[in-house]
Design an enzyme around this catalytic site. Structure first.
Site, mmCIF file in Angstrom:
data_model
loop_
_atom_site.group_PDB
_atom_site.id
_atom_site.type_symbol
_atom_site.label_atom_id
_atom_site.label_comp_id
_atom_site.label_asym_id
_atom_site.label_seq_id
_atom_site.Cartn_x
_atom_site.Cartn_y
_atom_site.Cartn_z
ATOM 1 N N SER A 179 0.861 -1.245 0.095
ATOM 2 C CA SER A 179 -0.004 -0.005 0.037
ATOM 3 C C SER A 179 0.882 1.208 -0.055
ATOM 4 O O SER A 179 0.032 2.432 -0.162
ATOM 5 C CB SER A 179 -0.955 0.048 1.129
ATOM 6 N N LYS A 237 0.117 3.661 -2.716
ATOM 7 C CA LYS A 237 -0.879 4.708 -2.743
ATOM 8 C C LYS A 237 -0.395 6.169 -2.357
ATOM 9 O O LYS A 237 -0.954 7.086 -2.853
ATOM 10 C CB LYS A 237 -2.009 4.408 -1.480
ATOM 11 N N SER A 296 -6.246 2.880 4.425
ATOM 12 C CA SER A 296 -5.516 2.226 3.057
ATOM 13 C C SER A 296 -6.758 1.586 2.214
ATOM 14 O O SER A 296 -6.556 0.801 1.703
ATOM 15 C CB SER A 296 -4.413 1.395 3.639
ATOM 16 N N LYS A 348 3.076 6.434 5.716
ATOM 17 C CA LYS A 348 2.071 5.509 5.019
ATOM 18 C C LYS A 348 2.602 4.163 5.435
ATOM 19 O O LYS A 348 3.874 3.896 5.287
ATOM 20 C CB LYS A 348 1.829 5.647 3.377
#
Length: 363
Positions: free
Chosen positions: A65, A68, A125, A227
């Site tokens: 993720s 992203k 997420s 993140k």
């Protein structure tokens, strides 16, 4: 006769194990040329460009993720150019609604604001929210992935290729710790007006409290983004940034064996970075899982149902308990009691900021 009958089950069992081993070897062969999928780490001072620590920083891995971050980069780019507006409602397609967990639970035919898509990507997420943005900007997720890869080239991320907008498992979705650090720094350099999003710890979406996965922000002083990421193939990933005494550092960890091991390593990397010393490679290795083991996990993981963040199976979830570092005690986690609010991490020792969520849209 009795001895012969007792031998036959053993032969069958040996043949079964041989078959399983052969299948695993075939699966590993399929992954061997794609990415090393081992542990890696890097710490960079953006003011000087100095790399303070680097272990396997240029080895190809699965970003999960962390992908992203590029979806968010292109989202911020569209906001800055006026192509999107923060309060603009975007349509939810059946493809977006079908994306595997983690997700916001969007349904086909609904709409969702750009603001809530951003918050959903940063905190939960949300794979459905990432796909909504991808389809709105690229027409379809495949074309948007091409846009992501093209932007990666412009940012000097020469070892990165994106295959989707969310980081769900795909052997063609690869990057390196160094490239992910470049992306993290580019987000803060190019879009300072939007970096407050990365400090979001929780927000209320359609009456539901959405909590973030970045638990290290609760216990590392000065950390205000970025993140998390997880798949079976990638392990536990984290891109972080923190400020001490006015100095900001960026760091990336890929391939952690657990969320706690990854978080503890990140804290050590940043501690050492602020002290201007490299982190011993052995500590990075201890926090990771060997690439061979990772490939076995990837071979056994069902690609179409794997999750792209820290909602790992219960037996693999790690404790998020606080640990001491740099001689500091662990702060208490604040609880949110308000409605339609967004809670942010502390930034530059400033007071906590509360923003209004865009609330219910297209229910």
């Amino acid at each position: 006769m009795a001895n012969i009958q007792s031998i036959q089950p053993m032969l069958l069992l040996n043949r079964l194990w041989s078959l399983v081993a052969a299948m695993l070897l075939l699966a590993l062969a399929g992954y061997a040329g794609v990415a090393h999928a081992g542990y890696a780490a890097i710490v960079i001072d953006p003011a000087t460009g100095e790399v303070l620590s680097a272990v396997n920083a240029d080895e190809q891995n699965y970003p999960a993720s962390l992908t992203k971050m590029m979806t968010l980069y292109l989202t911020f780019q569209a906001l800055q150019s006026g192509k999107l507006k923060v309060d603009q409602d975007l349509p939810v397609s059946s493809w977006a609604a079908s994306r595997a967990p983690t997700k916001l639970g969007l349904r086909s035919g609904q709409t969702i604001s750009v603001n809530d898509c951003i918050l959903g990507m940063v905190t939960r997420s949300a794979n459905d929210a990432a796909t909504v943005v991808a389809e709105s900007l690229g027409g379809n997720e495949g074309h948007f992935a091409d846009m992501m890869t093209a932007q990666a080239v412009l940012l000097g991320m020469t070892s990165t290729h994106f295959a989707n907008a969310n980081g769900l498992p795909d052997p063609n979705n690869t990057s390196t710790a160094r490239d992910m650090a470049k992306l993290a720094m580019a987000l803060y350099r190019d879009f300072p007006q939007y970096t407050h999003y990365f400090a979001t710890k929780e927000f209320v979406f359609r009456g539901q409290l959405i909590r973030g996965h970045n638990n290290l922000m609760d216990r590392y002083p000065g950390m205000d983004g970025l993140k998390t990421g997880f798949t079976d193939a990638s392990g536990f990933n984290l891109a972080s940034t923190a400020v001490h005494d006015g100095r900001r550092l960026f760091a990336v960890v890929l391939g952690g064996r657990s969320a706690s091991a990854r978080d503890n390593l990140m804290a050590r990397l940043l501690d050492d970075g602020f002290d201007n010393q490299p982190t011993p490679e052995v500590l990075v290795a201890r926090a990771g899982v060997p690439s061979t083991t990772r490939r076995v996990l990837a071979a056994l993981s069902p690609i179409d149902t794997a999750e792209a963040d820290e909602t790992a199976p219960a037996h693999r979830r790690a404790s998020h308990g606080c640990t001491r570092h740099r001689g500091k005690t662990c702060p208490r986690v604040a609880k949110s009691h308000g409605k339609s609010t967004t809670r942010l991490a502390h930034r530059h020792k400033a007071k906590k900021v509360v923003l209004a969520s865009s609330g219910d849209k297209g229910g």
